[in-house]
Motif scaffolding. Structure first.
Motif, mmCIF file in Angstrom:
data_model
loop_
_atom_site.group_PDB
_atom_site.id
_atom_site.type_symbol
_atom_site.label_atom_id
_atom_site.label_comp_id
_atom_site.label_asym_id
_atom_site.label_seq_id
_atom_site.Cartn_x
_atom_site.Cartn_y
_atom_site.Cartn_z
ATOM 1 N N THR A 195 15.317 10.702 -17.013
ATOM 2 C CA THR A 195 16.090 10.982 -15.801
ATOM 3 C C THR A 195 15.315 11.892 -14.864
ATOM 4 O OG1 THR A 195 18.174 10.745 -17.016
ATOM 5 C CG2 THR A 195 18.255 11.935 -14.927
ATOM 6 N N VAL A 196 14.649 12.892 -15.426
ATOM 7 C CA VAL A 196 13.839 13.802 -14.618
ATOM 8 C C VAL A 196 12.711 13.041 -13.927
ATOM 9 C CG1 VAL A 196 12.198 15.726 -14.736
ATOM 10 C CG2 VAL A 196 14.372 15.867 -15.965
ATOM 11 N N LEU A 197 12.044 12.155 -14.650
ATOM 12 C CA LEU A 197 10.922 11.415 -14.080
ATOM 13 C C LEU A 197 11.389 10.373 -13.066
ATOM 14 C CD1 LEU A 197 8.647 11.001 -17.225
ATOM 15 C CD2 LEU A 197 8.591 12.755 -15.451
ATOM 16 N N MET A 198 12.563 9.815 -13.267
ATOM 17 C CA MET A 198 13.119 8.908 -12.266
ATOM 18 C C MET A 198 13.440 9.663 -10.981
ATOM 19 S SD MET A 198 15.571 6.633 -14.776
ATOM 20 C CE MET A 198 16.408 5.744 -13.465
ATOM 21 N N SER A 199 13.972 10.865 -11.127
ATOM 22 C CA SER A 199 14.227 11.696 -9.948
ATOM 23 C C SER A 199 12.923 12.053 -9.248
ATOM 24 C CB SER A 199 14.972 12.973 -10.358
ATOM 25 O OG SER A 199 16.246 12.676 -10.895
ATOM 26 N N GLY A 241 12.892 -1.434 -2.984
ATOM 27 C CA GLY A 241 11.583 -1.040 -3.503
ATOM 28 C C GLY A 241 11.675 0.099 -4.500
ATOM 29 N N PHE A 242 12.492 1.111 -4.187
ATOM 30 C CA PHE A 242 12.632 2.239 -5.109
ATOM 31 C C PHE A 242 13.380 1.840 -6.372
ATOM 32 C CE2 PHE A 242 11.381 4.946 -1.536
ATOM 33 C CZ PHE A 242 10.619 5.888 -2.191
ATOM 34 N N VAL A 243 14.329 0.925 -6.248
ATOM 35 C CA VAL A 243 15.022 0.425 -7.440
ATOM 36 C C VAL A 243 14.031 -0.281 -8.359
ATOM 37 C CG1 VAL A 243 16.693 -1.274 -8.287
ATOM 38 C CG2 VAL A 243 17.311 0.261 -6.418
ATOM 39 N N CYS A 244 13.112 -1.050 -7.765
ATOM 40 C CA CYS A 244 12.103 -1.753 -8.561
ATOM 41 C C CYS A 244 11.165 -0.778 -9.273
ATOM 42 C CB CYS A 244 11.293 -2.691 -7.666
ATOM 43 S SG CYS A 244 12.223 -4.130 -7.099
ATOM 44 N N LEU A 245 10.981 0.414 -8.710
ATOM 45 C CA LEU A 245 10.124 1.410 -9.354
ATOM 46 C C LEU A 245 10.847 2.166 -10.459
ATOM 47 C CD1 LEU A 245 8.208 3.043 -6.327
ATOM 48 C CD2 LEU A 245 7.338 1.383 -7.975
ATOM 49 N N THR A 246 12.118 2.480 -10.243
ATOM 50 C CA THR A 246 12.827 3.353 -11.182
ATOM 51 C C THR A 246 13.593 2.603 -12.267
ATOM 52 O OG1 THR A 246 14.734 3.432 -9.659
ATOM 53 C CG2 THR A 246 13.081 5.177 -9.452
ATOM 54 N N ALA A 252 0.833 -1.209 0.000
ATOM 55 C CA ALA A 252 0.000 0.000 0.000
ATOM 56 C C ALA A 252 0.864 1.254 0.000
ATOM 57 C CB ALA A 252 -0.924 0.007 1.218
ATOM 58 N N ALA A 253 1.956 1.248 0.778
ATOM 59 C CA ALA A 253 2.833 2.417 0.846
ATOM 60 C C ALA A 253 3.500 2.684 -0.495
ATOM 61 C CB ALA A 253 3.892 2.221 1.928
ATOM 62 N N PHE A 254 4.007 1.631 -1.133
ATOM 63 C CA PHE A 254 4.631 1.816 -2.437
ATOM 64 C C PHE A 254 3.586 2.105 -3.512
ATOM 65 C CE2 PHE A 254 8.450 -0.120 -0.570
ATOM 66 C CZ PHE A 254 9.419 0.707 -1.107
ATOM 67 N N GLY A 255 2.361 1.650 -3.288
ATOM 68 C CA GLY A 255 1.284 2.004 -4.204
ATOM 69 C C GLY A 255 1.009 3.497 -4.191
ATOM 70 N N VAL A 256 1.017 4.096 -2.989
ATOM 71 C CA VAL A 256 0.841 5.548 -2.880
ATOM 72 C C VAL A 256 2.006 6.269 -3.557
ATOM 73 C CG1 VAL A 256 0.707 7.498 -1.282
ATOM 74 C CG2 VAL A 256 -0.542 5.394 -0.783
ATOM 75 N N THR A 257 3.225 5.760 -3.354
ATOM 76 C CA THR A 257 4.399 6.351 -4.007
ATOM 77 C C THR A 257 4.255 6.304 -5.521
ATOM 78 O OG1 THR A 257 5.900 5.813 -2.190
ATOM 79 C CG2 THR A 257 6.886 6.083 -4.369
ATOM 80 N N VAL A 268 3.100 8.864 -10.801
ATOM 81 C CA VAL A 268 2.375 8.869 -12.081
ATOM 82 C C VAL A 268 1.604 10.172 -12.265
ATOM 83 C CG1 VAL A 268 0.496 7.776 -13.369
ATOM 84 C CG2 VAL A 268 2.233 6.359 -12.244
ATOM 85 N N TYR A 269 0.839 10.571 -11.256
ATOM 86 C CA TYR A 269 0.047 11.793 -11.377
ATOM 87 C C TYR A 269 0.945 13.027 -11.502
ATOM 88 C CZ TYR A 269 -3.843 8.862 -9.760
ATOM 89 O OH TYR A 269 -4.786 7.874 -9.633
ATOM 90 N N SER A 270 2.006 13.063 -10.722
ATOM 91 C CA SER A 270 2.920 14.213 -10.785
ATOM 92 C C SER A 270 3.659 14.256 -12.114
ATOM 93 C CB SER A 270 3.927 14.155 -9.633
ATOM 94 O OG SER A 270 3.277 14.145 -8.384
ATOM 95 N N ALA A 271 4.010 13.085 -12.642
ATOM 96 C CA ALA A 271 4.689 13.032 -13.935
ATOM 97 C C ALA A 271 3.791 13.575 -15.041
ATOM 98 C CB ALA A 271 5.120 11.604 -14.255
ATOM 99 N N ALA A 272 2.514 13.168 -15.022
ATOM 100 C CA ALA A 272 1.581 13.659 -16.035
ATOM 101 C C ALA A 272 1.433 15.178 -15.944
ATOM 102 C CB ALA A 272 0.222 12.981 -15.861
ATOM 103 N N GLY A 273 1.262 15.683 -14.727
ATOM 104 C CA GLY A 273 1.115 17.130 -14.550
ATOM 105 C C GLY A 273 2.360 17.894 -14.935
ATOM 106 N N SER A 274 3.519 17.361 -14.570
ATOM 107 C CA SER A 274 4.769 18.068 -14.867
ATOM 108 C C SER A 274 5.074 18.066 -16.361
ATOM 109 C CB SER A 274 5.937 17.442 -14.090
ATOM 110 O OG SER A 274 6.172 16.112 -14.506
#
Length: 224
Positions: free
Chosen positions: A156-160, A201-206, A14-19, A24-30
């Protein structure tokens, strides 16, 4: 030997789901706002160029934590802005998305501006000679090539951005970094193991994002 934390007592998915949702939402907006800013920065209207330049300069040099906390204190607690969130938790999540998108858009803008500058000026001049407006030239001729040329920097920007979602913990958004803080407090005997779990966990996301960006970049690279 270091004891292992009791992972079963915590809702890591659940925590990584929120992350992930924050990312995703911030990437779309940015991407949307950053593209608009890039268009303003290279546009023909001096006041719009000045606005975009000031916005990018100020936000790029402001710590993200300050932006996120200011969004929470300024918009939510002072002005009562909730962005449609019915609860404080929902409002905090949406304000975190707003802050992350506003901040990351500045880096998207600068990456795109570099891509725009890499497009041969003759193409824009030829499009204008055909009677196309500035918006048409930018949207139909320049930006498609700029995006193709800047896939790796944008990735790179979106990974950051994905890693920067941890700052949302400063306003109580229940993402991975906030859970990590709770686990460190409760599992003090296994601090390094907790760090390892969240780093993995963050490595698995990025990591998939970087691999995908590399593949897409090779497929759509602009041939000069």
């Amino acid at each position: 030997m270091t004891d292992l934390p009791d992972l079963g007592a915590y809702d890591l998915p659940a925590a990584f789901g929120v992350t992930l949702r924050l990312a995703v939402y911030s990437a779309a907006g940015s991407l949307v706002w950053g593209t608009v800013l890039a268009g303003l920065r290279v546009g023909p209207v001096p006041s719009m160029r000045a606005f975009a330049a000031v916005y990018v300069t100020v936000l790029r040099n402001t710590p993200l934590t300050v932006i996120i906390v200011a969004a929470s204190l300024g918009f939510h607690q002072t002005l009562g802005v909730t962005l449609g969130g019915e609860t404080a938790k929902q409002a905090g999540f949406r304000l975190a998305v707003l802050g992350l998108a506003a901040y990351t858009a500045t880096f998207v803008c600068e990456s795109l501006r570099a891509g725009i500058n890499s497009v041969p000026a003759g193409q824009a001049e030829a499009a204008r000679a055909l009677g196309m407006s500035f918006t048409q030239v930018l949207g139909l001729v320049v930006l498609p090539q700029a995006f193709r040329a800047m896939i790796a920097p944008l990735a790179t920007v979106l990974m950051s951005l994905t890693k920067n979602t941890s700052v949302a913990a400063a306003i109580g958004v229940g993402e991975a970094a906030l859970l990590m803080k709770e686990m460190i407090e409760n599992e003090s005997h296994a601090v390094f193991a907790v760090f390892a779990v969240f780093a993995f966990g963050f490595v698995c996301l990025t990591l998939p994002m970087g691999l995908l960006a590399g593949w897409v970049g090779r497929r759509v690279a602009v041939r000069r």
